[in-house]
Scaffold this motif. Structure first.
Motif: not given
Length: 271
Positions: A177-182
């Protein structure tokens, strides 16, 4: 599940992480391994923590995100209960209620699914915690390593006892999963390999190369899989597996535009 809206006990991480979640509040939960009591305590803490954030920022209207990085099952006594809890949260999320839930696959879920397809995988699975998962579904493992016939019998019983919604949940688990820079994965990434070319086996199983080399992927990888006595907060990765099955400590991290904050549930003593 009880939710007590007291101010949470949380401690800021000290690592030099500078990253953005794209404006979201994201909580990531480490490897649970069948410890439902610790999970419930940690969920209580996360709910209190988000309520406290909203007290401080009354204009905040967004849903918080809850990412589970995998390894719900094996080793602990309540794998079935953990699956039921996470599945219930995911069902609410899909209906637009509660937190936005993302449930990732761990190597232990992959191994469980392999046993459902291939009974010969049973002997290896129980040696690394699968026996406790079978017991939580009222399935008795064969004595010793068993033989081919006994494992086919166990597989058939497990297939009967595993609820259809549990199986569907397990087969639908995400790899990342990806949220912004994470970027959230179970185990890590292969250093130097672009994200769209990462192999599932690495995302679920990698250790040494990922832990010892900079991955150079332009993001902070949040992962579990490799237990440590303390969460690790570094410039390009965050490890939230604190070995709940051995230490009695289950860890989450809160990610926002500010430095990461660690939240934990713990037992003072393992029986």
């Amino acid at each position: 599940m009880r939710f007590n809206f007291l101010r949470p006990k949380a401690r800021p991480a000290t690592g030099p992480v500078v990253a953005s979640t794209g404006g979201r509040v994201v909580y990531a939960v480490g490897d649970i391994h069948g410890y439902l009591d610790l999970l419930d305590d940690l969920l209580d803490t996360i709910v209190r923590d988000f309520a406290y954030l909203k007290e401080r920022e009354p204009d905040r209207k967004d849903r918080a995100v809850l990412v589970f990085v995998g390894d719900y099952v094996d080793r602990g006594p309540a794998s079935r209960g953990v699956i039921e809890r996470v599945l219930a949260l995911k069902t609410l999320s899909d209906q637009g209620s509660g937190f936005e839930v993302r449930a990732l696959m761990g190597n232990h879920e992959q191994t469980l699914l392999s046993f459902l397809d291939t009974p010969e995988a049973g002997a290896a699975w129980v040696e690394f915690g699968g026996g406790e998962t079978l017991a939580s579904y009222d399935v008795v493992r064969p004595p010793g390593r068993g033989d081919a016939d006994s494992w086919r019998d166990v597989q058939a019983q497990f297939q009967r006892n595993l609820p259809a919604d549990h199986l569907a949940f397990l087969r639908a688990l995400e790899l990342s999963a990806r949220y912004g820079d994470y970027l959230f994965v179970h185990a890590g990434v292969r250093p130097g390999v672009p994200l769209d070319r990462q192999e599932p086996e690495d995302l679920l199983w990698i250790r040494n190369d990922f832990l010892s080399l900079p991955h150079r992927l332009g993001c902070v990888v949040v992962h579990g899989h490799t237990p440590d006595a303390e969460p690790f907060i570094g410039p390009d990765r965050i490890n939230i597996d604190t070995g709940a099955y051995a230490t009695g400590v289950l860890t989450a991290v809160r990610l926002t535009e500010s430095p990461p904050v660690v939240l934990q549930a713990r037992k003072s003593r393992r029986v």
